[in-house]
Design a protein around this motif. Structure first.
Motif, PDB file in Angstrom:
ATOM      1  N   GLU A 140      43.786  38.912  37.743  1.00 29.58           N
ATOM      2  CA  GLU A 140      44.947  38.249  37.138  1.00 29.58           C
ATOM      3  C   GLU A 140      45.926  37.738  38.190  1.00 29.58           C
ATOM      4  O   GLU A 140      46.554  36.696  38.028  1.00 29.58           O
ATOM      5  N   THR A 141      46.059  38.504  39.275  1.00 28.58           N
ATOM      6  CA  THR A 141      47.070  38.145  40.270  1.00 28.58           C
ATOM      7  C   THR A 141      46.508  37.270  41.395  1.00 28.58           C
ATOM      8  O   THR A 141      47.271  36.568  42.060  1.00 28.58           O
ATOM      9  N   ILE A 150      39.299  54.144  33.827  1.00 30.48           N
ATOM     10  CA  ILE A 150      40.536  53.432  33.490  1.00 30.48           C
ATOM     11  C   ILE A 150      41.145  52.800  34.743  1.00 30.48           C
ATOM     12  O   ILE A 150      41.613  51.654  34.728  1.00 30.48           O
ATOM     13  N   ASP A 151      41.105  53.534  35.866  1.00 31.69           N
ATOM     14  CA  ASP A 151      41.663  52.985  37.104  1.00 31.69           C
ATOM     15  C   ASP A 151      40.822  51.809  37.612  1.00 31.69           C
ATOM     16  O   ASP A 151      41.359  50.831  38.135  1.00 31.69           O
ATOM     17  N   LEU A 190      39.000  49.788  35.715  1.00 33.79           N
ATOM     18  CA  LEU A 190      39.292  48.687  34.776  1.00 33.79           C
ATOM     19  C   LEU A 190      40.629  48.029  35.114  1.00 33.79           C
ATOM     20  O   LEU A 190      40.719  46.798  35.260  1.00 33.79           O
ATOM     21  N   ALA A 209      43.748  43.626  37.169  1.00 30.96           N
ATOM     22  CA  ALA A 209      44.990  43.247  37.857  1.00 30.96           C
ATOM     23  C   ALA A 209      44.687  42.350  39.052  1.00 30.96           C
ATOM     24  O   ALA A 209      45.406  41.381  39.321  1.00 30.96           O
ATOM     25  N   HIS A 244      46.786  59.699  32.501  1.00 27.47           N
ATOM     26  CA  HIS A 244      45.940  60.311  33.529  1.00 27.47           C
ATOM     27  C   HIS A 244      46.745  60.574  34.805  1.00 27.47           C
ATOM     28  O   HIS A 244      46.547  61.590  35.467  1.00 27.47           O
ATOM     29  N   VAL A 256      45.648  50.469  27.679  1.00 26.86           N
ATOM     30  CA  VAL A 256      45.155  50.743  29.027  1.00 26.86           C
ATOM     31  C   VAL A 256      46.289  51.284  29.894  1.00 26.86           C
ATOM     32  O   VAL A 256      46.117  52.258  30.632  1.00 26.86           O
ATOM     33  N   ALA A 296      50.768  47.350  36.202  1.00 25.58           N
ATOM     34  CA  ALA A 296      50.597  46.532  37.406  1.00 25.58           C
ATOM     35  C   ALA A 296      51.286  45.182  37.242  1.00 25.58           C
ATOM     36  O   ALA A 296      51.926  44.681  38.158  1.00 25.58           O
ATOM     37  N   LEU A 297      51.176  44.601  36.048  1.00 26.01           N
ATOM     38  CA  LEU A 297      51.700  43.249  35.856  1.00 26.01           C
ATOM     39  C   LEU A 297      53.212  43.231  35.750  1.00 26.01           C
ATOM     40  O   LEU A 297      53.873  42.323  36.244  1.00 26.01           O
ATOM     41  N   ALA A 316      45.100  40.622  30.799  1.00 26.63           N
ATOM     42  CA  ALA A 316      46.440  41.168  30.556  1.00 26.63           C
ATOM     43  C   ALA A 316      46.993  40.574  29.266  1.00 26.63           C
ATOM     44  O   ALA A 316      46.568  39.493  28.851  1.00 26.63           O
ATOM     45  N   PRO A 366      43.305  44.891  28.131  1.00 29.58           N
ATOM     46  CA  PRO A 366      42.599  44.493  29.345  1.00 29.58           C
ATOM     47  C   PRO A 366      41.205  45.109  29.404  1.00 29.58           C
ATOM     48  O   PRO A 366      40.999  46.257  29.012  1.00 29.58           O
ATOM     49  N   ARG A 402      46.226  53.383  43.146  1.00 29.23           N
ATOM     50  CA  ARG A 402      45.944  54.640  42.427  1.00 29.23           C
ATOM     51  C   ARG A 402      44.452  54.948  42.472  1.00 29.23           C
ATOM     52  O   ARG A 402      44.053  56.089  42.637  1.00 29.23           O
ATOM     53  N   ARG A 418      42.504  58.180  43.997  1.00 35.04           N
ATOM     54  CA  ARG A 418      41.617  58.998  43.164  1.00 35.04           C
ATOM     55  C   ARG A 418      40.252  59.184  43.842  1.00 35.04           C
ATOM     56  O   ARG A 418      39.677  60.260  43.821  1.00 35.04           O
ATOM     57  N   PRO A 446      47.780  45.395  43.983  1.00 31.60           N
ATOM     58  CA  PRO A 446      48.257  45.934  42.703  1.00 31.60           C
ATOM     59  C   PRO A 446      48.312  47.468  42.741  1.00 31.60           C
ATOM     60  O   PRO A 446      47.400  48.098  43.275  1.00 31.60           O
ATOM     61  N   PRO A 447      49.360  48.070  42.180  1.00 31.85           N
ATOM     62  CA  PRO A 447      49.477  49.542  42.181  1.00 31.85           C
ATOM     63  C   PRO A 447      48.261  50.222  41.564  1.00 31.85           C
ATOM     64  O   PRO A 447      47.891  51.318  41.974  1.00 31.85           O
ATOM     65  N   ALA A 448      47.627  49.564  40.580  1.00 30.77           N
ATOM     66  CA  ALA A 448      46.456  50.177  39.943  1.00 30.77           C
ATOM     67  C   ALA A 448      45.352  50.390  40.966  1.00 30.77           C
ATOM     68  O   ALA A 448      44.633  51.393  40.933  1.00 30.77           O
TER      69      ALA A 448
END
Lengths: 199, 244
Positions: free
Chosen positions: B99-100, B88-89, B91, B96, A153, A146, A112-113, B11, B50, B231, B235, B226-228
């Motif tokens: 952080e952003t 994980i997603d 987290l 993210a 996944h 991570v 992401a970063l 991060a 992270p 995702r 999910r 954020p792409p995370a």
């Protein structure tokens, strides 16, 4: 004190991984003291590699042939593809000599970063390779981070429909590692990934 | 200059050979960055993943310098959930976002508490999604874009709240929504009663917070979420399509 040629050489060397200005000066001096024995052969080798080495169209490995020596090796198991982040990881696994299949260089991990998305990696090409039907197992050998786990996944989800087996390398106690000096995260991962001893 | 504080790692970017510039959400200092000597090396990389909770220590000669960070691992959230794609997603998405979106060096003790609790509860599975939605709504609120869920904007009633106006961010009851319901964002029950929620509620909650995060926080600077997080939303939607 120094001519522009020497400054340029030291400046370029100092940009290499592991070298700073001080070590770059030492390397430059070592080369200059033996031009015919060290410097000119190194320059020729750099030039040859720059012109000859390219990325393999099949797996992304760096080699002077395309397909690379690993993909062209008839003794390799084409049904077993090990997915790694970069060429350095491929070299590490090859040094171990434990994998007799082929590879796929992903080009990094989702981040992401860093702004790295699926389209920035070679995921589409991996799916194309799997879709040919020749692959029966994909081994995900990504970093225990991570970002590495998120990428693994994501790949497992994308590969789910293909029907191929998706596995990942184990995480835990390294060979020769004493438990008391391991970090907490590695110990936790090792305990969670425990498995029965063969009898 | 120096401080010590419980912190959540958000991060870690590699810096030079073996060092890392690490972003933390520190309890008393807020979003803070610092250089960790050897932070990307074999010995320390697992500490600065992270989601991990660390007892961090920052030192610098002047307050406006990047400074040096060090710390001891307190809770290894990342290692615990490596095998759980949903965790994980969650987290990655929460870290993210923090952080952003957060402003550097602005104390955020409540957000720290929310994020730390989320990281500790990650192994609990899908119900943690309710905590993530609450964290995202708290993030919006702290940054000046909080939703008004105290009473219906149309009727004034504070019972039967079921929707949120995507324009004003104010709650609407089911009765007052009437034919407009399909134009409103669903307000999941767990946001109001602090419950665990259910898969449909988690999806609705992520849509609710996602709409305002995208419009008010990230849209202001022409950035996408954020792409995370995207995702994670996919999910959760897949969980509803293929319940196990």
């Amino acid at each position: 004190m120094r001519g522009p040629e020497l400054d340029r050489l030291i400046g370029l060397l100092a940009r290499l991984p592991g070298l700073g200005p001080r070590s770059a000066r030492r390397v430059a001096l070592k080369l200059l003291l033996d031009p015919s024995g060290r410097m000119l052969p190194l320059a020729a080798a750099l030039s040859d590699a720059a012109h000859a080495v390219r990325a393999c169209a099949n797996c992304g490995n760096l080699d002077s042939t395309d397909p690379c020596a690993i993909c062209a090796d008839p003794d390799r198991d084409v049904g077993l593809v090990c997915v790694v982040e970069g060429v350095g990881d491929l070299w590490a696994i090859e040094r171990a000599g434990a994998h007799r299949g082929q590879y796929h260089i992903l080009g990094g991990t989702l981040s992401a970063l860093a702004g790295t998305g699926p389209e920035d990696l070679t995921i589409a090409h991996l799916l194309e390779r799997v879709a040919t039907g020749a692959v029966r197992e994909v081994i995900l050998a990504l970093g225990a981070t991570v970002d590495g786990a998120a990428t693994a996944h994501y790949l497992a989800d994308r590969l789910d429909a293909s029907g191929v087996a998706v596995t990942r390398v184990a995480q835990g106690v390294p060979m020769g590692g004493a438990l008391e000096v391991l970090d907490d995260g590695t110990l936790t991962a090792a305990l969670r990934a425990r498995r029965p001893l063969p009898r | 200059m120096e401080w010590e504080s419980p912190s959540v790692v958000l991060a870690a970017r590699p810096w030079g050979s073996g060092d890392a510039v690490v972003s933390l959400l520190a309890q008393d200092q807020g979003l803070w960055r610092g250089l960790v000597k050897g932070g990307a090396g074999r010995a320390q990389a697992s500490t600065w993943q992270p989601g991990n909770l660390v007892a961090a220590r920052w030192t610098a000669r002047l307050s406006d310098q990047l400074g040096n960070l060090g710390g001891e691992l307190v809770h290894h959230a990342a290692a615990v959930v490596m095998d759980d794609p949903l965790a994980i997603d969650i987290l990655a998405s929460a870290c993210a976002l923090a952080e952003t979106a957060l402003v550097e060096r602005e104390p955020e003790p409540e957000l720290f508490a929310g994020l730390a609790r989320l990281m500790v509860e990650l192994p609990a599975g899908a119900p943690v999604l309710a905590g993530l939605v609450r964290f995202e709504l708290a993030l919006l609120s702290r940054l000046g874009f909080g939703l008004d869920l105290s009473a219906c904007v149309l009727s004034g009633s504070n019972s039967g709240l079921a929707y949120v106006s995507p324009r004003t961010g104010r709650a609407v009851t089911a009765a007052a929504a009437g034919d407009w319901a399909d134009r409103l964002l669903v307000l999941p029950r767990f946001v109001l009663d602090d419950g665990e929620g259910d898969p449909a509620g988690w999806r609705d909650g992520l849509r609710l917070s996602g709409h305002f995060l995208a419009r008010d926080l990230f849209g202001q600077t022409n950035r996408g979420l954020p792409p995370a997080r995207e995702r994670l939303v996919r999910r959760v939607e897949a969980m509803l399509d293929h319940p196990t």
